[in-house]
Write a protein that holds these residues in place. Sequence first.
Motif, short mmCIF file in Angstrom:
data_model
loop_
_atom_site.label_atom_id
_atom_site.label_comp_id
_atom_site.label_asym_id
_atom_site.label_seq_id
_atom_site.Cartn_x
_atom_site.Cartn_y
_atom_site.Cartn_z
N MET A 50 0.82 -1.22 0.00
CA MET A 50 0.00 0.00 0.00
C MET A 50 0.85 1.27 0.00
O MET A 50 0.35 2.36 0.28
N GLU A 51 2.13 1.14 -0.31
CA GLU A 51 2.98 2.34 -0.40
C GLU A 51 2.53 3.19 -1.58
O GLU A 51 2.06 2.67 -2.59
N PRO A 52 2.65 4.51 -1.49
CA PRO A 52 3.23 5.29 -0.41
C PRO A 52 2.23 5.65 0.71
O PRO A 52 2.62 6.26 1.69
N ALA B 112 2.34 1.44 -12.99
CA ALA B 112 1.20 1.51 -13.90
C ALA B 112 -0.05 1.12 -13.12
O ALA B 112 0.03 0.34 -12.16
N PRO B 113 -1.21 1.67 -13.48
CA PRO B 113 -2.45 1.28 -12.78
C PRO B 113 -2.66 -0.23 -12.74
O PRO B 113 -3.16 -0.75 -11.75
N SER B 114 -2.26 -0.91 -13.82
CA SER B 114 -2.27 -2.37 -13.82
C SER B 114 -1.59 -2.86 -15.08
O SER B 114 -1.83 -2.32 -16.16
N ARG B 115 -0.77 -3.87 -14.93
CA ARG B 115 -0.18 -4.53 -16.09
C ARG B 115 -0.96 -5.77 -16.47
O ARG B 115 -0.66 -6.44 -17.44
N ASP C 173 -2.13 0.16 -3.48
CA ASP C 173 -1.62 1.40 -4.08
C ASP C 173 -0.27 1.19 -4.75
O ASP C 173 0.10 1.93 -5.66
N HIS C 174 0.48 0.19 -4.29
CA HIS C 174 1.75 -0.16 -4.94
C HIS C 174 1.47 -1.34 -5.86
O HIS C 174 1.73 -2.48 -5.54
N ARG C 175 0.91 -1.03 -7.02
CA ARG C 175 0.34 -2.06 -7.89
C ARG C 175 1.33 -3.13 -8.30
O ARG C 175 0.97 -4.31 -8.44
N SER C 176 2.59 -2.77 -8.49
CA SER C 176 3.57 -3.76 -8.92
C SER C 176 3.99 -4.69 -7.78
O SER C 176 4.63 -5.72 -8.02
N GLU C 177 3.63 -4.35 -6.54
CA GLU C 177 4.01 -5.16 -5.38
C GLU C 177 2.80 -5.70 -4.63
O GLU C 177 2.95 -6.26 -3.55
N ARG D 170 -0.54 -8.11 -4.25
CA ARG D 170 -1.40 -9.22 -4.66
C ARG D 170 -2.81 -8.87 -4.20
O ARG D 170 -3.09 -8.81 -3.01
N ASP D 171 -3.67 -8.60 -5.17
CA ASP D 171 -5.01 -8.12 -4.84
C ASP D 171 -6.05 -8.83 -5.69
O ASP D 171 -5.82 -9.96 -6.14
N SER D 172 -7.18 -8.17 -5.93
CA SER D 172 -8.28 -8.83 -6.65
C SER D 172 -7.84 -9.35 -8.01
O SER D 172 -8.34 -10.38 -8.48
N ARG D 173 -6.91 -8.66 -8.65
CA ARG D 173 -6.44 -9.08 -9.98
C ARG D 173 -5.84 -10.48 -9.96
O ARG D 173 -5.95 -11.23 -10.94
N ASP D 174 -5.18 -10.83 -8.86
CA ASP D 174 -4.46 -12.11 -8.78
C ASP D 174 -5.38 -13.29 -8.50
O ASP D 174 -4.92 -14.43 -8.48
N HIS D 175 -6.65 -13.02 -8.27
CA HIS D 175 -7.57 -14.11 -7.92
C HIS D 175 -8.75 -14.19 -8.90
O HIS D 175 -9.78 -14.78 -8.56
N LEU D 176 -8.54 -13.64 -10.08
CA LEU D 176 -9.63 -13.63 -11.07
C LEU D 176 -10.10 -15.03 -11.44
O LEU D 176 -11.29 -15.26 -11.64
#
Length: 271
Positions: free
Chosen positions: A85-87, A191-194, A211-215, A217-223
């Motif tokens: 969630m940085e920054p 980037a907002p999302s890759r 907020d630190h999209r490249s670091e 693991r969120d909803s995108r990773d569990h599609l």
Amino acid sequence: MDTDTQHEKRDHSSVTPTGTAERSRFSRSPRPAEEAGTAPEAAEETGRGGLSWRRTGLLGIICAVFLLLLSTFVLQPFLIPSGSMEPTLQVGDRLLVNKLAYRFGTAPQRGDVIVFDGTGSFVQEPPRENPVTGLLHGAAAALGLAEPAETDFVKRVVGVGGDRVVCCDKGGRVQVNGRSVDERYLHAGDAPSRVPFDIVVPEGTLWVMGDHRSESRDSRDHLGEPGGGMVPVKRVIGRADWIGWPLDRWSALEPTDAFRRVPGPEGGGHG
């Protein structure tokens, strides 16, 4: 004459100041208890000291119980274990999570930073642990003294029930209900999302991202998993409203206006 002299000498030698002989004769020797410093006053003071320690211990227990109740129902410290969630949030920050934020009919809104139980969405099967160890760890985590449970997460709400969330538009930004979102809270250089996605959030659930999209693991990773990465609203523990520690980070989490112009689903509903 010698006898008189001796008698006179004896008389003079036996003369002492008035009352001295009587005092010497009747004065008592110190008692062993007094010599050892355990006179009634000292014993009483020792008793008070023992009572004071008991009161201190009882007060400590009462305070601990009060803090646990406060943490369970009102305001829970939450230790940030990662940089996802940085920054906005740094590793080692201790959030104060408002557990009353969504208790009286208010639902999570886009842009809210929430803490939730990811069981069934981010974690399909909770890890097994010793019950005693789990209880002690849970108590320490509830007081912000240990890392949260492996099933607890902190993310930002990007989509609520009925929203269509898409990534990405021609400018590389996330769209919610057809409106591109300027996410100024993102980590610099991210980037907002890759990962491209186009989803509609089911009612009663949330689409969340770090907020630190490249670091993160969120909803995108569990599609592709059961639940599709959606977090049930009923699993939300509370809203992160303040950073309480360290002191130089003490601040309120200001709400973002990034979603201010996002329309509700199909022109109505959530604003």
